[in-house]
Motif scaffolding. Structure first.
Motif, PDB file in Angstrom:
ATOM      1  N   LYS A   1     -57.956 -23.498  12.448  1.00 51.07           N
ATOM      2  CA  LYS A   1     -57.646 -24.482  11.402  1.00 51.07           C
ATOM      3  C   LYS A   1     -56.345 -24.122  10.677  1.00 51.07           C
ATOM      4  CE  LYS A   1     -61.488 -27.175  11.340  1.00 51.07           C
ATOM      5  NZ  LYS A   1     -62.167 -26.871  12.565  1.00 51.07           N
TER       6      LYS A   1
ATOM      7  N   ARG B   1     -60.740 -27.487   6.790  1.00 55.30           N
ATOM      8  CA  ARG B   1     -59.333 -27.901   6.679  1.00 55.30           C
ATOM      9  C   ARG B   1     -59.087 -28.621   5.353  1.00 55.30           C
ATOM     10  NH1 ARG B   1     -54.896 -25.708   7.860  1.00 55.30           N
ATOM     11  NH2 ARG B   1     -53.824 -26.815   6.240  1.00 55.30           N
ATOM     12  N   LYS B   2     -60.064 -29.441   4.948  1.00 54.58           N
ATOM     13  CA  LYS B   2     -59.923 -30.191   3.698  1.00 54.58           C
ATOM     14  C   LYS B   2     -59.804 -29.232   2.502  1.00 54.58           C
ATOM     15  CE  LYS B   2     -62.903 -32.839   1.121  1.00 54.58           C
ATOM     16  NZ  LYS B   2     -64.334 -32.928   1.196  1.00 54.58           N
TER      17      LYS B   2
ATOM     18  N   GLU C   1     -56.396 -27.683   2.559  1.00 58.45           N
ATOM     19  CA  GLU C   1     -55.395 -28.684   2.143  1.00 58.45           C
ATOM     20  C   GLU C   1     -55.337 -28.843   0.627  1.00 58.45           C
ATOM     21  OE1 GLU C   1     -52.975 -30.646   3.452  1.00 58.45           O
ATOM     22  OE2 GLU C   1     -53.269 -29.275   5.149  1.00 58.45           O
ATOM     23  N   LYS C   2     -56.492 -28.749   0.019  1.00 56.29           N
ATOM     24  CA  LYS C   2     -56.540 -28.911  -1.443  1.00 56.29           C
ATOM     25  C   LYS C   2     -55.623 -27.888  -2.101  1.00 56.29           C
ATOM     26  CE  LYS C   2     -61.153 -30.751  -2.050  1.00 56.29           C
ATOM     27  NZ  LYS C   2     -62.528 -30.437  -2.423  1.00 56.29           N
TER      28      LYS C   2
ATOM     29  N   GLU D   1     -53.209 -25.837  -0.411  1.00 57.65           N
ATOM     30  CA  GLU D   1     -51.856 -25.763   0.144  1.00 57.65           C
ATOM     31  C   GLU D   1     -51.093 -27.087   0.025  1.00 57.65           C
ATOM     32  OE1 GLU D   1     -51.997 -23.959   4.016  1.00 57.65           O
ATOM     33  OE2 GLU D   1     -52.771 -22.103   3.172  1.00 57.65           O
ATOM     34  N   GLY D   2     -51.842 -28.170   0.074  1.00 55.55           N
ATOM     35  CA  GLY D   2     -51.223 -29.482  -0.145  1.00 55.55           C
ATOM     36  C   GLY D   2     -51.473 -29.850  -1.591  1.00 55.55           C
ATOM     37  N   ASN D   3     -51.557 -31.127  -1.875  1.00 58.63           N
ATOM     38  CA  ASN D   3     -51.809 -31.493  -3.267  1.00 58.63           C
ATOM     39  C   ASN D   3     -52.914 -32.527  -3.392  1.00 58.63           C
ATOM     40  OD1 ASN D   3     -50.332 -30.036  -5.278  1.00 58.63           O
ATOM     41  ND2 ASN D   3     -48.492 -30.738  -4.208  1.00 58.63           N
ATOM     42  N   LEU D   4     -53.991 -32.293  -2.691  1.00 55.34           N
ATOM     43  CA  LEU D   4     -55.112 -33.253  -2.706  1.00 55.34           C
ATOM     44  C   LEU D   4     -55.689 -33.373  -4.111  1.00 55.34           C
ATOM     45  CD1 LEU D   4     -57.260 -32.649   0.501  1.00 55.34           C
ATOM     46  CD2 LEU D   4     -55.553 -34.399   0.073  1.00 55.34           C
TER      47      LEU D   4
END
Ligand code: DX5
Ligand code: ZN
Length: 224
Positions: free
Chosen positions: A27, A214-215, A218-219, A221-224
């Motif tokens: 992942k 993965r979700k 993402e929260k 590392e990304g901006n969820l």
């Protein structure tokens, strides 16, 4: 700076940890946080150099972040380096001789072995005490829990420690990264990010069914 997750494998069932690491790597997780406890600095035992080596041998591209909760961690610099460790992450509180000269010597030795030097502080330790070495370390790890046990509730003192480091970093254009360990949860991760945390060590947060992994990453590392 890009936000990163470092997964603390200590939280997993040890009989399943190999499969878990496999899934994490699939992942896209490339930081594995290995908690080392000596039964002295903390009231618990966990993991060791060989564990770092076994992961590194199988996944050479994974970054091994060894979190030493051990008295006089300088005794173990060479053995961790020889066992595939990339980040030698040791507690300020665990070094008896805390003068700048000695701490600098430890940091330099870590770097001689081609590892990054990360210094960890407990929630009650003010980061200001690290001022003389802030331009020497590669990273600071703010604990948001008492080290030695996973699954604890975050100590609110961590927010101001991270904020202080973040402000210092901006003001002085410092290069160190700011990491946080413990208590990263659905209800805390955004505030930790807003305070200035750049790397988050997560245990419980990613101890979820594989399809949700993965979700969760993402929260952070990304901006969820
Ligand atoms: C505790 C460890 C942490 C811990 C994090 O001493 O340093 O890495 O496993 O656990 P969570 O994320 O579950 O609070
Ligand atoms: Zn840890």
């Amino acid at each position: 700076m890009k936000f990163k997750t470092a997964v603390s494998i200590y939280v997993f069932n040890f009989l399943e940890v190999g499969n878990k690491i496999d899934e994490l790597v699939k992942k896209g997780v490339d930081w594995i946080h290995v908690d080392i406890m000596d039964g002295n600095f903390v009231n618990n035992y966990a993991l060791c150099q060989k564990f770092c080596k076994d992961i590194k041998d199988k996944y050479p591209n994974v970054l091994i972040d060894a979190h030493l909760m051990c008295l006089e961690p300088q005794r173990y610099i060479k053995s961790f380096a020889e066992n595939g460790t990339n980040h030698f992450n040791f507690h300020y509180e665990s070094v008896t001789d805390k003068n700048t000269e000695n701490l600098t010597k430890i940091i330099q030795e870590v770097k001689t072995f081609d590892m990054k030097a990360v210094i960890a502080i407990n929630p009650e330790t003010s980061p200001e005490i690290l001022k003389p070495i802030l331009d020497k370390v590669d990273g600071i790890m703010c604990m948001s829990i008492k080290p030695g046990f996973n699954g604890q509730k975050l100590n609110e003192m961590v927010y101001k420690n991270i904020e202080w480091l973040s402000n210092y970093k901006k003001k002085n254009k410092s290069k160190f990264f700011i990491q946080v360990d413990g208590g990263v949860r659905e209800e805390t991760y955004l505030k930790l990010k807003q305070s200035g945390a750049e790397i988050m060590v997560v245990g419980a947060f990613v101890n979820v069914p594989n399809e949700e992994l993965r979700k969760q990453i993402e929260k952070i590392e990304g901006n969820l």
